[in-house]
Design an enzyme around this catalytic site. Structure first.
Site, PDB file in Angstrom:
ATOM      1  N   HIS A 109       0.655  -1.291  -0.067  1.00 32.24           N
ATOM      2  CA  HIS A 109       0.043  -0.098   0.050  1.00 32.24           C
ATOM      3  C   HIS A 109       0.894   1.326   0.052  1.00 32.24           C
ATOM      4  O   HIS A 109       0.360   2.366  -0.571  1.00 32.24           O
ATOM      5  CB  HIS A 109      -0.944  -0.033   1.379  1.00 32.24           C
ATOM      6  CG  HIS A 109      -2.268  -1.122   1.038  1.00 32.24           C
ATOM      7  ND1 HIS A 109      -2.687  -1.617   1.960  1.00 32.24           N
ATOM      8  CD2 HIS A 109      -2.350  -1.770   0.159  1.00 32.24           C
ATOM      9  CE1 HIS A 109      -3.324  -2.505   1.793  1.00 32.24           C
ATOM     10  NE2 HIS A 109      -3.304  -2.658   0.527  1.00 32.24           N
ATOM     11  N   HIS A 144      -8.116  -8.154  -7.645  1.00 31.95           N
ATOM     12  CA  HIS A 144      -8.355  -9.063  -6.293  1.00 31.95           C
ATOM     13  C   HIS A 144      -8.581  -8.228  -5.236  1.00 31.95           C
ATOM     14  O   HIS A 144      -7.699  -7.787  -4.544  1.00 31.95           O
ATOM     15  CB  HIS A 144      -7.188 -10.005  -6.059  1.00 31.95           C
ATOM     16  CG  HIS A 144      -6.967 -11.159  -6.999  1.00 31.95           C
ATOM     17  ND1 HIS A 144      -6.450 -10.986  -8.287  1.00 31.95           N
ATOM     18  CD2 HIS A 144      -7.227 -12.350  -6.991  1.00 31.95           C
ATOM     19  CE1 HIS A 144      -6.415 -11.984  -9.006  1.00 31.95           C
ATOM     20  NE2 HIS A 144      -6.956 -13.182  -8.291  1.00 31.95           N
ATOM     21  N   SER A 162      -6.567  -1.845  -0.561  1.00 30.65           N
ATOM     22  CA  SER A 162      -6.190  -1.027  -1.781  1.00 30.65           C
ATOM     23  C   SER A 162      -7.222  -0.374  -2.634  1.00 30.65           C
ATOM     24  O   SER A 162      -7.173   0.808  -3.080  1.00 30.65           O
ATOM     25  CB  SER A 162      -5.487  -2.135  -2.964  1.00 30.65           C
ATOM     26  OG  SER A 162      -6.370  -3.320  -2.991  1.00 30.65           O
ATOM     27  N   GLU A 195     -13.666  -8.736  -7.354  1.00 26.36           N
ATOM     28  CA  GLU A 195     -13.571  -9.637  -6.197  1.00 26.36           C
ATOM     29  C   GLU A 195     -14.596 -10.826  -6.448  1.00 26.36           C
ATOM     30  O   GLU A 195     -15.751 -10.613  -6.876  1.00 26.36           O
ATOM     31  CB  GLU A 195     -14.136  -8.995  -5.018  1.00 26.36           C
ATOM     32  CG  GLU A 195     -14.060  -9.697  -3.896  1.00 26.36           C
ATOM     33  CD  GLU A 195     -12.740 -10.522  -3.201  1.00 26.36           C
ATOM     34  OE1 GLU A 195     -11.757  -9.755  -3.148  1.00 26.36           O
ATOM     35  OE2 GLU A 195     -12.999 -11.580  -3.080  1.00 26.36           O
ATOM     36  N   ASP A 205     -13.869 -13.112 -11.522  1.00 27.95           N
ATOM     37  CA  ASP A 205     -12.879 -13.599 -11.542  1.00 27.95           C
ATOM     38  C   ASP A 205     -11.728 -12.530 -11.999  1.00 27.95           C
ATOM     39  O   ASP A 205     -11.823 -11.856 -13.202  1.00 27.95           O
ATOM     40  CB  ASP A 205     -12.342 -14.825 -12.514  1.00 27.95           C
ATOM     41  CG  ASP A 205     -11.006 -15.382 -12.603  1.00 27.95           C
ATOM     42  OD1 ASP A 205     -10.319 -15.492 -11.538  1.00 27.95           O
ATOM     43  OD2 ASP A 205     -10.539 -15.483 -13.725  1.00 27.95           O
ATOM     44  N   GLY A 206     -10.617 -12.105 -11.428  1.00 30.13           N
ATOM     45  CA  GLY A 206      -9.800 -11.210 -11.340  1.00 30.13           C
ATOM     46  C   GLY A 206      -8.796 -11.447 -12.813  1.00 30.13           C
ATOM     47  O   GLY A 206      -8.563 -10.411 -13.747  1.00 30.13           O
ATOM     48  N   ASP A 236      -3.390  -8.967  -7.179  1.00 30.82           N
ATOM     49  CA  ASP A 236      -3.038  -9.230  -5.730  1.00 30.82           C
ATOM     50  C   ASP A 236      -3.589 -10.580  -5.548  1.00 30.82           C
ATOM     51  O   ASP A 236      -4.448 -10.540  -4.437  1.00 30.82           O
ATOM     52  CB  ASP A 236      -3.418  -8.087  -4.808  1.00 30.82           C
ATOM     53  CG  ASP A 236      -2.926  -8.137  -3.597  1.00 30.82           C
ATOM     54  OD1 ASP A 236      -2.085  -8.897  -3.122  1.00 30.82           O
ATOM     55  OD2 ASP A 236      -3.456  -7.464  -2.317  1.00 30.82           O
TER      56      ASP A 236
HETATM   57  N1  SAM Z   1      -5.952  -6.113  -2.824  1.00 29.01           N
HETATM   58  C1  SAM Z   1      -6.549  -6.356  -1.533  1.00 29.01           C
HETATM   59  C2  SAM Z   1      -5.541  -5.050  -0.693  1.00 29.01           C
HETATM   60  O1  SAM Z   1      -4.586  -4.756  -0.944  1.00 29.01           O
HETATM   61  O2  SAM Z   1      -6.349  -4.408   0.165  1.00 29.01           O
HETATM   62  C3  SAM Z   1      -6.341  -7.462  -0.740  1.00 29.01           C
HETATM   63  C4  SAM Z   1      -6.585  -8.694  -1.805  1.00 29.01           C
HETATM   64  S1  SAM Z   1      -6.192 -10.296  -1.006  1.00 29.01           S
HETATM   65  C5  SAM Z   1      -4.859 -10.666  -1.125  1.00 29.01           C
HETATM   66  C6  SAM Z   1      -7.009 -11.402  -2.336  1.00 29.01           C
HETATM   67  C7  SAM Z   1      -8.439 -11.355  -2.537  1.00 29.01           C
HETATM   68  O3  SAM Z   1      -8.712 -12.047  -3.810  1.00 29.01           O
HETATM   69  C8  SAM Z   1      -9.422 -11.888  -1.482  1.00 29.01           C
HETATM   70  O4  SAM Z   1     -10.244 -10.988  -0.788  1.00 29.01           O
HETATM   71  C9  SAM Z   1     -10.032 -13.077  -2.365  1.00 29.01           C
HETATM   72  O5  SAM Z   1     -11.386 -13.465  -1.876  1.00 29.01           O
HETATM   73  C10 SAM Z   1      -9.876 -12.457  -3.656  1.00 29.01           C
HETATM   74  N2  SAM Z   1      -9.851 -13.729  -4.835  1.00 29.01           N
HETATM   75  C11 SAM Z   1      -9.262 -14.986  -4.580  1.00 29.01           C
HETATM   76  N3  SAM Z   1      -9.314 -15.514  -6.148  1.00 29.01           N
HETATM   77  C12 SAM Z   1      -9.952 -14.551  -6.957  1.00 29.01           C
HETATM   78  C13 SAM Z   1     -10.078 -14.477  -8.196  1.00 29.01           C
HETATM   79  N4  SAM Z   1      -9.665 -15.663  -9.128  1.00 29.01           N
HETATM   80  N5  SAM Z   1     -10.649 -13.296  -8.683  1.00 29.01           N
HETATM   81  C14 SAM Z   1     -10.899 -12.259  -8.058  1.00 29.01           C
HETATM   82  N6  SAM Z   1     -10.690 -12.450  -6.567  1.00 29.01           N
HETATM   83  C15 SAM Z   1     -10.052 -13.480  -6.157  1.00 29.01           C
END
Ligand code: SAM
Length: 301
Positions: A18, A41, A108, A126, A163-164, A184
């Protein structure tokens, strides 16, 4: 899909990611034209460290005391870190915390939304339904969508339950022709390094001039080296790796550090990041042998 970021919110990895994100957004804002901020993500967008570290069912050792907790009372912050800490302080205070220790921590998406000018657009993805629900609540003035857009304080913010990696395919190239993409993933799956590298490759084929930031965990040095080889194999534009280790490579702890692969970093970002990361490494170290590294995986020409 067991990963829940709230158990980790505000830890050393969040601090590093961050603090760099704040500087990166500021660097991209040196140009007047806006850009899309794509968070593949996104997580919840905001976290209550007191409530969430306890969890729904069992108490966990909170991670934030060795992350944001270590910075909270520091008065010797380098300018790059100071703006990040100020932003967290303002978020914490705005949510009503009057205690001397931090309680509310921005994710983020909230950090990007706070810094965004009217020119910027945010696309927040997400996949986890509960996390998406929390993200929607955090941005409740924005419209939930699979493609629609909402408006908040003049910034365009859209939330996508998807899906990201799919979002990289669906949303690039962006109409703005400028993008900051944060990838992420949780690295729960064994093949996440490979998936992340291949998604980055696909994104670069679609939009080679974007700035991409891909987070990775430092659990085993050999794994990170393999990952770097895969990234270089994509033949990307100039690419930097920023790393923060809180312990040595041979330390028994699983997560010894983390890093950010950054494609198309702003000019001289490596210089700016050097001081920030060295400072963070000294404040966040838990064992001897850590430190910070900045390496060009693909140098600037
Ligand atoms: N970027 C955020 C931050 O810095 O505040 C933290 C993200 S955290 C490390 C990863 C997130 O990705 C989780 O909330 C999880 O539920 C989500 N996630 C897992 N697989 C995913 C996918 N294929 N596509 C989108 N989100 C996903």
């Amino acid at each position: 899909m067991n990963y829940r970021h709230h158990f980790h919110a505000g830890n050393f990895a969040d601090v590093m990611k961050h603090a760099v994100l704040v500087r990166l957004i500021r660097a991209l804002q040196k140009k007047p034209s806006g850009f899309v901020y794509l968070d593949t993500h996104a997580g919840r967008g905001g976290y209550d460290l007191v409530r969430e570290a306890v969890g729904e069912t069992l108490a966990r050792t909170p991670e934030w005391p060795d992350g944001i907790g270590r910075l909270w009372q520091r008065t010797d912050l380098p300018p790059g870190v100071a703006e990040y800490l100020q932003l967290v302080r303002e978020f914490d205070r705005a949510r009503g915390n009057l205690e001397p220790t931090v309680r509310f921590y921005p994710g983020s998406p909230r950090i990007a939304a706070t810094l965004a000018r009217g020119e910027e657009r945010l696309a927040l993805c997400e996949r986890h339904p509960e996390e998406f629900g929390a993200l929607s609540a955090e941005f409740s003035a924005s419209k939930r969508s699979r493609g629609g857009e909402g408006t908040r304080r003049g910034n365009r913010i859209s939330l996508h339950e998807m899906d990201g990696y799919g979002a990289l395919r669906a949303m690039l190239p962006p109409p703005e022709r400028r993008a900051l993409v944060l990838i992420d993933p949780p690295y729960e799956a064994q093949d996440e390094f490979a998936s992340a590298a291949s998604a980055l490759g696909e994104a670069l084929r679609r939009f080679p001039s974007g700035t991409y930031v891909l987070w990775y965990p430092l659990t085993q040095r050999a794994r990170v080296q393999e990952f770097f080889t895969a990234i270089v194999g994509l033949n990307p534009p100039p690419t930097l790796a920023l790393e923060l280790a809180i312990a040595g490579d041979d330390a028994p702890r699983k997560l010894k550090g983390c890093g950010l692969v950054m494609v198309n970093p702003p000019w001289q970002f490596d210089h700016e990041a050097r001081g920030m990361l060295a400072y963070l490494a000294s404040v966040l170290a838990v064992e001897a042998g850590g430190g910070s590294r900045i390496t060009w995986l693909v140098p600037e020409k």
